[in-house]
Design a protein around this motif. Structure first.
Motif, PDB file in Angstrom:
ATOM      1  N   ALA A  91      49.612  40.533  38.124  1.00  0.00           N
ATOM      2  CA  ALA A  91      48.429  40.523  38.663  1.00  0.00           C
ATOM      3  C   ALA A  91      47.572  41.744  38.589  1.00  0.00           C
ATOM      4  O   ALA A  91      46.465  42.228  38.147  1.00  0.00           O
ATOM      5  CB  ALA A  91      48.244  40.425  40.240  1.00  0.00           C
ATOM      6  N   ALA A 127      42.729  37.735  37.989  1.00  0.00           N
ATOM      7  CA  ALA A 127      44.011  38.426  38.013  1.00  0.00           C
ATOM      8  C   ALA A 127      45.217  37.744  39.082  1.00  0.00           C
ATOM      9  O   ALA A 127      46.303  37.658  39.014  1.00  0.00           O
ATOM     10  CB  ALA A 127      43.974  39.927  38.130  1.00  0.00           C
ATOM     11  N   THR A 128      44.372  37.426  40.236  1.00  0.00           N
ATOM     12  CA  THR A 128      45.224  37.041  41.279  1.00  0.00           C
ATOM     13  C   THR A 128      45.850  35.595  40.862  1.00  0.00           C
ATOM     14  O   THR A 128      47.016  35.489  41.089  1.00  0.00           O
ATOM     15  CB  THR A 128      44.535  36.682  42.538  1.00  0.00           C
ATOM     16  OG1 THR A 128      44.097  38.006  42.918  1.00  0.00           O
ATOM     17  CG2 THR A 128      45.312  36.068  43.670  1.00  0.00           C
ATOM     18  N   ALA A 151      54.830  38.845  40.455  1.00  0.00           N
ATOM     19  CA  ALA A 151      53.397  38.322  40.857  1.00  0.00           C
ATOM     20  C   ALA A 151      52.513  39.722  40.934  1.00  0.00           C
ATOM     21  O   ALA A 151      51.436  39.560  40.381  1.00  0.00           O
ATOM     22  CB  ALA A 151      53.501  37.669  42.103  1.00  0.00           C
ATOM     23  N   GLY A 210      48.565  36.373  38.528  1.00  0.00           N
ATOM     24  CA  GLY A 210      49.880  36.658  39.007  1.00  0.00           C
ATOM     25  C   GLY A 210      50.416  35.766  40.131  1.00  0.00           C
ATOM     26  O   GLY A 210      51.845  35.775  39.822  1.00  0.00           O
ATOM     27  N   VAL A 211      49.850  34.851  40.498  1.00  0.00           N
ATOM     28  CA  VAL A 211      50.521  33.867  41.306  1.00  0.00           C
ATOM     29  C   VAL A 211      51.535  32.739  40.250  1.00  0.00           C
ATOM     30  O   VAL A 211      52.496  32.570  40.565  1.00  0.00           O
ATOM     31  CB  VAL A 211      49.442  32.795  41.979  1.00  0.00           C
ATOM     32  CG1 VAL A 211      50.055  31.440  42.465  1.00  0.00           C
ATOM     33  CG2 VAL A 211      49.058  33.623  43.044  1.00  0.00           C
ATOM     34  N   LEU A 212      50.761  32.349  39.322  1.00  0.00           N
ATOM     35  CA  LEU A 212      51.437  31.733  38.032  1.00  0.00           C
ATOM     36  C   LEU A 212      52.767  32.529  37.694  1.00  0.00           C
ATOM     37  O   LEU A 212      53.899  32.157  37.366  1.00  0.00           O
ATOM     38  CB  LEU A 212      50.545  31.424  36.799  1.00  0.00           C
ATOM     39  CG  LEU A 212      49.418  30.244  37.317  1.00  0.00           C
ATOM     40  CD1 LEU A 212      48.508  30.347  36.196  1.00  0.00           C
ATOM     41  CD2 LEU A 212      49.758  29.270  37.773  1.00  0.00           C
TER      42      LEU A 212
END
Lengths: 108, 239
Positions: B183, B202-203, B179, B206-208
């Protein structure tokens, strides 16, 4: 004036994230999948900010990936090591910033 | 806890003052009262980001509070509404980490004084953190407004360094690494997006990536128990 409106907006969304489940628990339950998503938000946000702050400092909008030209890269590496060993904010900051100064003095 | 809070608050005060007048810089600490979101907002204000993007970014950075609220809620259910509104306002990372151990202990152990007074303990912790945050913000503002700090010192580097210190303890498993890395890379790739939207995009990516990694990478233990510890479980003192 707009600054104050932004501050109030920031305060409201922050308060909402803290208050929501405290007020509405029992009526809503957090699904496991949503918990999974939310759990990854902190590492993702922090990762994004760190990469931008190290590789794209505001002063120069050019991406410099060579550790010898962008001295923030080795300094950040040392800071990661110190953060891993101490798990403390202040030693991490001091290690990163002082090593950057030393590298700048020696190589710059 | 407080020893790490003081330099953090001073740092926020110092960075905020590069973007905002002293009064809003100070007021943000009581209106928002969320360290990492405030540091980030200071930087966004400095780069003249539109207001709704600053608010949206604050929301994204603070999404983790949903988890704190959800894990606190059962312990607060018996309290009057006023208590809930007050404790919610004080529910920072540090207050959560300190208070949840107290709640869990009082639940597991005997229902003695510690159990019935856990909400008072939470209030005391929250107020102490709140006061030290206000004082350290003010100290940072006062100190920095009297100093001329040369740009060559690279003090803007302090922000990513602070976030390194916050991130590294969260990287307890491969999925969190994914993550953070995804991100980070995407933040650079998307840096040219208008309105500073790159950070939010980007966050989300990153979570995905973290969720995907958790599904694809082999778990360390058989998945009979609950899913592996994630960032919210890695807070100091919860275990």
């Amino acid at each position: 004036m707009t600054v104050w409106l932004i501050l109030i907006g920031m305060g409201l969304v922050t308060y909402a994230t803290r208050l929501a489940f405290i007020l509405f628990i029992g009526r809503v339950d957090v699904p496991e999948s949503v918990r999974g998503l939310l759990g990854f938000v902190p590492p993702a946000v922090l990762g994004a900010i760190i990469f931008m702050g190290v590789l794209l400092p505001d002063s120069e909008a050019v991406l410099v990936l060579s550790p010898l030209e962008n001295l923030r890269i080795p300094a950040a590496g040392l800071a990661i090591f110190v953060a891993w060993r101490t798990k403390k904010i202040l030693p991490t900051i001091v290690a990163g910033i002082v090593s950057l100064w030393i590298l700048q003095a020696v190589l710059g | 806890m407080l020893t790490s809070d003081l330099p953090f608050g001073m740092l926020y005060g110092a960075l905020a003052l590069t973007a905002l007048p002293p009064l809003p810089s100070l007021a943000m600490s009581s209106i928002v009262f969320a360290g990492s979101a405030q540091l980030l907002a200071a930087q966004l204000f400095a780069s003249a980001t539109p207001g709704f993007i600053i608010i949206l970014t604050t929301l994204v950075v603070n999404l983790r509070h949903f988890l704190y609220g959800a894990s606190f809620a059962p312990h607060l259910r018996h309290l009057p509404a006023g208590w809930k509104w007050l404790i919610a306002y004080l529910l920072t990372d540090e207050a959560y980490a300190i208070a949840i151990t107290r709640f869990n202990r009082s639940q597991a152990g005997s229902q003695g004084a510690a159990g019935t007074n856990a909400h008072w303990y939470t209030l005391g912790t929250g107020l102490t953190l709140w006061i030290s945050w206000q004082i350290s913000t003010a100290a940072g503002i006062l100190l920095i407004s009297r100093l001329e700090i040369p740009e060559a010192w690279g003090l803007d580097f302090v922000l990513p360094l602070t976030f390194i210190a916050l991130l590294v303890p969260l990287l307890s498993e491969k999925a969190s690494w994914m993550a953070a890395l995804a991100a980070g890379v995407m933040a650079i790739v998307l840096a040219a997006l208008p309105l500073k939207l790159g950070l939010i995009a980007a966050t989300l990516i990153g979570v995905l990536a973290g969720v995907g990694a958790e599904r694809l990478l082999p778990a360390r233990r058989p998945p009979a128990r609950r899913p592996p510890a994630r960032a919210d479980d890695a807070l100091p003192g919860e275990k």
